[in-house]
Motif scaffolding. Structure first.
Motif, PDB file in Angstrom:
ATOM      1  N   ALA A 171       0.831  -1.213   0.000  1.00  0.00           N
ATOM      2  CA  ALA A 171       0.000   0.000   0.000  1.00  0.00           C
ATOM      3  C   ALA A 171       0.862   1.257   0.000  1.00  0.00           C
ATOM      4  N   LEU A 172       1.970   1.230   0.726  1.00  0.00           N
ATOM      5  CA  LEU A 172       2.870   2.378   0.760  1.00  0.00           C
ATOM      6  C   LEU A 172       3.574   2.566  -0.581  1.00  0.00           C
ATOM      7  N   ARG A 173       4.002   1.476  -1.190  1.00  0.00           N
ATOM      8  CA  ARG A 173       4.633   1.573  -2.515  1.00  0.00           C
ATOM      9  C   ARG A 173       3.649   2.146  -3.535  1.00  0.00           C
ATOM     10  N   SER A 174       2.412   1.674  -3.458  1.00  0.00           N
ATOM     11  CA  SER A 174       1.394   2.158  -4.383  1.00  0.00           C
ATOM     12  C   SER A 174       1.138   3.643  -4.186  1.00  0.00           C
ATOM     13  N   ALA A 175       1.045   4.080  -2.926  1.00  0.00           N
ATOM     14  CA  ALA A 175       0.810   5.498  -2.639  1.00  0.00           C
ATOM     15  C   ALA A 175       1.937   6.365  -3.188  1.00  0.00           C
ATOM     16  N   ALA A 176       3.180   5.909  -3.011  1.00  0.00           N
ATOM     17  CA  ALA A 176       4.336   6.695  -3.442  1.00  0.00           C
ATOM     18  C   ALA A 176       4.479   6.711  -4.962  1.00  0.00           C
ATOM     19  N   ILE A 177       4.281   5.568  -5.601  1.00  0.00           N
ATOM     20  CA  ILE A 177       4.512   5.472  -7.043  1.00  0.00           C
ATOM     21  C   ILE A 177       3.322   5.978  -7.849  1.00  0.00           C
ATOM     22  N   GLU A 178       2.115   5.564  -7.464  1.00  0.00           N
ATOM     23  CA  GLU A 178       0.943   5.900  -8.261  1.00  0.00           C
ATOM     24  C   GLU A 178       0.389   7.285  -7.955  1.00  0.00           C
ATOM     25  N   HIS A 179       0.511   7.722  -6.696  1.00  0.00           N
ATOM     26  CA  HIS A 179      -0.114   8.991  -6.299  1.00  0.00           C
ATOM     27  C   HIS A 179       0.898  10.042  -5.870  1.00  0.00           C
ATOM     28  N   LYS A 180       2.183   9.699  -5.930  1.00  0.00           N
ATOM     29  CA  LYS A 180       3.261  10.639  -5.597  1.00  0.00           C
ATOM     30  C   LYS A 180       3.139  11.185  -4.173  1.00  0.00           C
ATOM     31  N   VAL A 181       2.706  10.324  -3.263  1.00  0.00           N
ATOM     32  CA  VAL A 181       2.606  10.692  -1.852  1.00  0.00           C
ATOM     33  C   VAL A 181       3.972  10.521  -1.200  1.00  0.00           C
ATOM     34  N   LEU A 194      13.380   3.198  -3.676  1.00  0.00           N
ATOM     35  CA  LEU A 194      12.460   3.596  -4.743  1.00  0.00           C
ATOM     36  C   LEU A 194      12.452   5.105  -4.981  1.00  0.00           C
ATOM     37  N   THR A 195      13.002   5.865  -4.025  1.00  0.00           N
ATOM     38  CA  THR A 195      13.067   7.313  -4.168  1.00  0.00           C
ATOM     39  C   THR A 195      13.770   7.672  -5.475  1.00  0.00           C
ATOM     40  N   LYS A 196      13.107   8.508  -6.261  1.00  0.00           N
ATOM     41  CA  LYS A 196      13.604   8.985  -7.551  1.00  0.00           C
ATOM     42  C   LYS A 196      13.657   7.897  -8.614  1.00  0.00           C
ATOM     43  N   SER A 197      13.082   6.717  -8.311  1.00  0.00           N
ATOM     44  CA  SER A 197      13.006   5.696  -9.355  1.00  0.00           C
ATOM     45  C   SER A 197      12.127   6.192 -10.504  1.00  0.00           C
ATOM     46  N   TYR A 198      11.142   6.982 -10.133  1.00  0.00           N
ATOM     47  CA  TYR A 198      10.323   7.711 -11.082  1.00  0.00           C
ATOM     48  C   TYR A 198      10.163   9.130 -10.555  1.00  0.00           C
ATOM     49  N   ARG A 199       9.721   9.998 -11.405  1.00  0.00           N
ATOM     50  CA  ARG A 199       9.617  11.413 -11.030  1.00  0.00           C
ATOM     51  C   ARG A 199       8.670  11.576  -9.831  1.00  0.00           C
ATOM     52  N   ASN A 200       9.117  12.337  -8.837  1.00  0.00           N
ATOM     53  CA  ASN A 200       8.337  12.688  -7.645  1.00  0.00           C
ATOM     54  C   ASN A 200       8.023  11.502  -6.732  1.00  0.00           C
ATOM     55  N   VAL A 201       8.734  10.419  -6.894  1.00  0.00           N
ATOM     56  CA  VAL A 201       8.587   9.296  -5.958  1.00  0.00           C
ATOM     57  C   VAL A 201       9.590   9.495  -4.822  1.00  0.00           C
ATOM     58  N   LYS A 202       9.082   9.504  -3.576  1.00  0.00           N
ATOM     59  CA  LYS A 202       9.972   9.771  -2.438  1.00  0.00           C
ATOM     60  C   LYS A 202       9.536   8.977  -1.223  1.00  0.00           C
ATOM     61  N   ILE A 203      10.384   8.058  -0.796  1.00  0.00           N
ATOM     62  CA  ILE A 203      10.177   7.284   0.430  1.00  0.00           C
ATOM     63  C   ILE A 203      11.450   7.390   1.259  1.00  0.00           C
ATOM     64  N   GLU A 204      11.310   7.822   2.502  1.00  0.00           N
ATOM     65  CA  GLU A 204      12.453   7.956   3.399  1.00  0.00           C
ATOM     66  C   GLU A 204      12.238   7.114   4.649  1.00  0.00           C
ATOM     67  N   ALA A 205      13.332   6.669   5.222  1.00  0.00           N
ATOM     68  CA  ALA A 205      13.251   5.881   6.457  1.00  0.00           C
ATOM     69  C   ALA A 205      14.397   6.256   7.382  1.00  0.00           C
ATOM     70  N   LYS A 206      14.075   6.347   8.672  1.00  0.00           N
ATOM     71  CA  LYS A 206      15.085   6.590   9.703  1.00  0.00           C
ATOM     72  C   LYS A 206      14.826   5.654  10.883  1.00  0.00           C
ATOM     73  N   ARG A 207      15.860   5.506  11.705  1.00  0.00           N
ATOM     74  CA  ARG A 207      15.755   4.763  12.962  1.00  0.00           C
ATOM     75  C   ARG A 207      15.769   5.751  14.123  1.00  0.00           C
ATOM     76  N   PHE A 208      14.823   5.579  15.054  1.00  0.00           N
ATOM     77  CA  PHE A 208      14.812   6.417  16.255  1.00  0.00           C
ATOM     78  C   PHE A 208      15.455   5.629  17.392  1.00  0.00           C
ATOM     79  N   ILE A 209      16.488   6.229  18.010  1.00  0.00           N
ATOM     80  CA  ILE A 209      17.243   5.554  19.061  1.00  0.00           C
ATOM     81  C   ILE A 209      17.155   6.361  20.359  1.00  0.00           C
ATOM     82  N   VAL A 210      16.607   5.755  21.394  1.00  0.00           N
ATOM     83  CA  VAL A 210      16.561   6.377  22.712  1.00  0.00           C
ATOM     84  C   VAL A 210      17.923   6.162  23.379  1.00  0.00           C
ATOM     85  N   PRO A 211      18.586   7.231  23.830  1.00  0.00           N
ATOM     86  CA  PRO A 211      19.923   7.068  24.412  1.00  0.00           C
ATOM     87  C   PRO A 211      19.886   6.239  25.695  1.00  0.00           C
ATOM     88  N   THR A 212      20.963   5.501  25.924  1.00  0.00           N
ATOM     89  CA  THR A 212      21.051   4.654  27.113  1.00  0.00           C
ATOM     90  C   THR A 212      22.474   4.695  27.655  1.00  0.00           C
TER      91      THR A 212
END
Length: 482
Positions: A344-354, A380-398
């Motif tokens: 569903a996320l791939r479809s949103a990014a590729i088909e609807h440029k979300v 997949l980011t920039k695989s096609y025009r205006n396709v953008k998916i980003e991911a990060k890791r959130f780390i709580v310090p210990t």
């Protein structure tokens, strides 16, 4: 006269249909009697169901706030609440919300008749897991619940997952003995072959609620990053979500999932018929979803369908913050591919440029394989025009001292926010949680004019705060080896 089955009886002198003066010599000839019966049957068969349906519709409107004249949400207040772990510090101008601890204590203090809680497990006291002073807030909550049942005479009902060696029921046993609490457990391996009760739900007087990521665990108040929602004086929401608690209560009593659910547990509010209300100048469409499907009575939207609905509604962006994200079942004996949300996320990014952003937790219990799935999305980011998916890791310090306390220092959030919808849930995002594990998802969709006070806008601000903080790390960093 008429018997109970509707058939005419003889011999009633006062009955106009049987009295001779109304017979062949009167206005009613013999043929009018069967005609009258037919007309009455038409009324019973055709008109009464329509009237009954209209009554149901009116009842639904007045119960769930769709009727403009309804008052069940007039005094409602909804706030986001958080647990920020000790040592996790944001910039001074960063958005802040009320603490989970303060909200729970206020909920207990406000209770007049009942407190109902659904939870995976209970470890509210320092002797339960580790003798650390940061357990004090959890102990305060425990003592407040004890006082509510023992001294104030409130009705306490707790639904929990079946206890285990890792998650014993010492706290609830004590509250059952000392505060007259009713405690019931659900054995999901026996009920469904797998899964747990993963819900985190409070219901106060069937009027106020808490739903979020925080377990009944002192660590969830001071050592784990949590996010939830508190609704005060919101009887529409409370009565509907209470039906989910009643599902747990019934299953724990019967020891099985019924083939047919009682009508009393059905709901008329769902993704197709959301409750409509105005709050703080904002108009909302809202509904409450649950998982797994076998535990959803008639009318209840499944949690997975609620998530897919939110993704499908997005036009500009989708921001997701969850502890785990896997297109797999990770707790089954055999790992299975489960790409429903991923697709569903791939479809949103590729088909609807979300624009898609995923903020996924990293701690010492994380599976490194998750990075490969996240990278397969981000690539997949920039695989096609205006396709953008980003991911990060959130780390709580210990640190080494804190690391002595088991299962802490993690971002435990479970929410999604788009340009139109806020979703707050209790499940991590792998297949197991939607197939065989009990959870809840709450959806609030903005309608019409929006302002900075909307639930959706507040959730978006929290996401930006975390995404842009020093605790959010790109996937290519070496945090995996930490």
């Amino acid at each position: 006269m008429w018997d109970q089955s509707g058939f005419m009886l003889r011999g009633d002198a006062d009955d106009p249909l049987t009295n001779s003066k109304w017979g062949a010599q009167g206005w009613c000839r013999p043929s009018c009697i069967p005609i009258t019966v037919i007309l009455i049957l038409i009324v019973l068969v055709v008109l009464l169901p329509l009237l009954d349906h209209a009554g149901d519709k009116h009842s639904s409107n007045s119960t769930f706030g769709n009727d403009p004249g309804s008052t069940c949400m007039d005094s409602c207040k909804i706030n986001l609440v958080e647990s920020i772990p000790i040592g996790l510090v944001y910039a001074n101008n960063s958005v802040q919300h009320r603490s989970t601890y303060d909200s729970w204590m206020e909920l207990i203090a406000s209770a007049q008749s009942s407190i109902e809680i659904a939870a995976l497990y209970w470890t509210m006291r320092r002797q339960d897991v580790y003798p650390d002073d940061s357990a004090k807030e959890g102990e305060d909550v425990f003592e407040a619940l004890l006082e509510a049942g023992r001294d104030r005479g409130l009705r306490l009902r707790f639904a929990q997952n079946v206890p285990s060696q890792l998650t014993p029921n010492d706290d609830t046993e004590y509250l059952a003995k000392k505060a007259n609490a009713q405690v019931r457990s659900l054995d999901f391996p026996r009920l469904l072959g797998a899964g747990v009760l993963h819900t985190k739900l409070w219901i106060i007087d069937r009027t106020h609620i808490y739903v979020g990521s925080a377990n009944m665990d002192w660590r969830s108040l001071t050592q784990v990053k949590e996010l939830g929602l508190v609704a005060i004086n919101c009887s529409c929401l409370a009565n509907d979500i209470a039906k989910i608690f009643d599902v747990y209560w019934k299953i724990s009593e019967d020891g099985k999932i019924p083939a047919v659910w009682p009508d009393s547990l059905a709901t008329k509010t769902n993704v197709s018929n959301p409750m409509n209300f105005t709050l703080g100048g904002n108009k909302y469409k809202a509904f409450i979803a649950s998982s797994p499907p076998p535990m959803s009575p008639r009318g209840r939207t499944n949690d997975l369908d609620a998530i897919l609905h939110c993704i499908d509604k997005a036009e500009k962006f989708i921001y997701i913050s969850v502890m785990d994200f896997f297109p797999l079942t990770i707790y089954t004996p055999k790992t299975k591919y489960w790409p429903i949300i991923d697709d569903a996320l791939r479809s949103a990014a590729i088909e609807h440029k979300v624009h898609v952003k995923l903020l996924i937790s990293w701690w010492k219990h994380s599976l490194p394989s998750a990075d490969y799935f996240l990278k397969s999305l981000a690539v997949l980011t920039k695989s096609y025009r205006n396709v953008k998916i980003e991911a990060k890791r959130f780390i709580v310090p210990t640190n080494p001292i804190l690391d002595k306390i088991p299962y802490i220092r993690v971002n435990h959030n479970k929410y999604m926010v788009t340009d139109s919808v806020a979703y707050i849930g209790t499940s991590n995002w792998s297949g197991d949680y939607f197939i065989s594990t009990a959870g809840i998802g709450m959806v609030f969709e903005d309608v019409g004019n929006k302002n900075e006070e909307s639930i959706r806008q507040q959730l978006e601000e929290i996401f930006h705060r975390d995404w842009n903080s020093q605790y959010a790390h790109p996937l290519n960093e070496t945090y995996v080896d930490r």
